[in-house]
Design an enzyme around this catalytic site. Structure first.
Site, mmCIF file in Angstrom:
data_model
loop_
_atom_site.group_PDB
_atom_site.id
_atom_site.type_symbol
_atom_site.label_atom_id
_atom_site.label_comp_id
_atom_site.label_asym_id
_atom_site.label_seq_id
_atom_site.Cartn_x
_atom_site.Cartn_y
_atom_site.Cartn_z
ATOM 1 C CB SER A 201 -0.885 -0.012 1.253
ATOM 2 O OG SER A 201 -1.640 1.171 1.323
ATOM 3 C CG HIS A 203 -2.129 4.896 3.159
ATOM 4 N ND1 HIS A 203 -2.300 5.071 4.514
ATOM 5 C CD2 HIS A 203 -2.809 3.776 2.834
ATOM 6 C CE1 HIS A 203 -3.069 4.081 4.974
ATOM 7 N NE2 HIS A 203 -3.379 3.289 3.971
ATOM 8 C CB THR A 239 -10.176 4.492 -15.745
ATOM 9 O OG1 THR A 239 -11.112 4.258 -16.799
ATOM 10 C CG2 THR A 239 -9.128 5.501 -16.208
ATOM 11 C CB CYS A 327 -8.689 0.255 10.535
ATOM 12 S SG CYS A 327 -7.191 -0.711 10.453
#
Ligand SMILES: *Cc1c(COP(=O)(O)O)cnc(C)c1O
Length: 395
Positions: A201, A203, A239, A327
């Protein structure tokens, strides 16, 4: 604006580097073509995406064709587990994972159980390290997949993944690792470590949120989760997030090139912080392994504290840390990772994770050491008051 803040939550997310946001800005505004368009603007965008694919592949010792961009680590984990299991169900329905995986892996396992797969959990020791002998005994003829994360987000423990990978390879199972917390911090080589699938990931390594990738070794079959166009070899249609992808590529390349130097500094700062806490505060214990640990990661539990108000006290003086995983912080349940390594629910709640990043200064670590003892002391005093017959509801 806050007068002073000290960000110590780099395992939750990181700021985007200037070089990365400049490049993203350029792709958002000046190179906005659709990579699937055949005109020059489309080709510019395609070149950006393919350059990034090469940067990510180089960072982990893979081939470009083995990298599939996703919307982040969560999607990569889902694609690895669900996509692989569904495509390989005819070979077997047994899956092994550690009990300290990120929710993206754990919950994908729960979904697979609903679909008729059997998920078994490895044991981990008090440092969070998986038991390789137990793993060896657990692998069966119908074991199709083993999923063990490289570095744990809550306790920082780094698993012996090349041993897990080679065991899997010997015994005919495939090996997936969630490397979201390790990529750019410690070396990874998918071939040397016998990794069949790897999640990453952007970030968590000074890139943007909402983009990541799954590496899938050539020859491994997986089914897509989404259906649509032919992007990402049809494994992940839609996309492409061009700006995010080019940002991810540059962020990975920079993180890997600075890895040794940054890692050394972050570990010195982590040692200084931990030693300072030990000297100043009684009843503090570190979670995870000091030896097998990702740089800059500290998780500490404080005795005689029974709630998460240390974090509130830290926030009041401008220190941003977290409990376990960011989270999971809104959940009432104690962390599954901390309880798996033997903490009681109370100890799990009295846990603070401080994760140092490349822009933190020594001065900031000193500030934390100046303030934390008093915050813990006050929290303990409240805990004492609350442990009598009086209730402390509402606190
Ligand atoms: C953050 C994290 C994820 C999720 O990645 P996102 O890009 O935020 O979806 C998965 N696994 C681990 C270990 C993480 O730390």
């Amino acid at each position: 604006m806050l007068e002073r803040f000290i960000y110590l939550d780099h395992s939750a997310t990181t700021p985007v580097r200037d070089e990365v946001s400049d490049l993203m800005q350029y792709f958002l505004q000046a190179r906005y073509g659709n990579p699937s368009s055949l005109h020059r603007f489309g080709r510019y965008a395609r070149e950006g995406v393919e350059k990034a694919r090469g940067q990510v592949a180089d960072a982990i010792g893979a081939f470009s064709e083995e990298i599939y961009f996703t919307s982040g680590g969560t999607e990569a984990d889902n694609l690895a587990l669900l996509g692989f299991a569904r495509a390989n169900a005819s070979r077997g329905r047994h899956i092994i994972m550690s009990p300290i995986e990120h929710h993206a892996v754990m919950d994908s396992g729960h979904q697979l159980e609903k679909e008729g797969f059997q998920v078994e959990y490895l044991r981990v020791d008090e440092e969070g390290l998986v038991d390789l002998d137990a793993l060896s005994r657990m692998i069966r003829k119908d074991t199709i997949l083993i999923s063990v994360m490289h570095a744990n987000n809550e306790i920082g423990t780094v698993q012996p993944i090349e041993k897990i990978g080679s065991l899997a390879r010997e015994r005919g199972a495939r090996f997936h690792t969630d490397a979201v917390q390790s990529l750019g911090k410690i070396p990874i080589n998918v071939r040397g470590m016998w990794i069949d699938m790897l999640s990453a990931s952007a970030h968590k390594l000074y890139g943007p949120k909402g983009v990541g990738c799954l590496y899938v070794r050539a020859g491994i079959e997986i089914e897509p989760l989404l259906h649509g166009g032919s992007q990402e070899a049809k494994l992940r249609p839609g996309t492409e997030n061009v700006a995010g992808i080019v940002g991810f590529g540059l962020a990975v390349e920079m993180a890997v090139s600075e890895m040794d130097e940054t890692g050394r500094r972050l570990n010195e700062m982590r040692d200084h912080l931990w030693n300072g806490i030990r000297e100043r505060i009684d009843g503090a214990r570190i979670n995870g392994s000091l030896k097998h640990r990702v740089p800059g990661h500290l998780s500490v539990s404080f005795a005689e504290v029974n709630d998460a108000s240390i974090l509130t006290g830290m926030d009041e003086v401008g220190i941003f840390a977290s409990a376990g995983a960011a989270c999971a912080s809104e959940e009432a349940e104690p962390s599954h990772v901390l309880t798996a390594i033997g903490l009681t629910p109370q100890e799990a709640r009295a846990t603070v994770r401080m994760t140092i990043g490349k822009d933190n200064s020594w001065d900031e670590i000193g500030y934390v050491l100046d303030h934390l003892p008093e915050i813990v002391k006050q929290t303990r005093e409240r805990t004492m008051e609350c442990s009598g017959p009086a209730t402390c509801a509402g606190r």
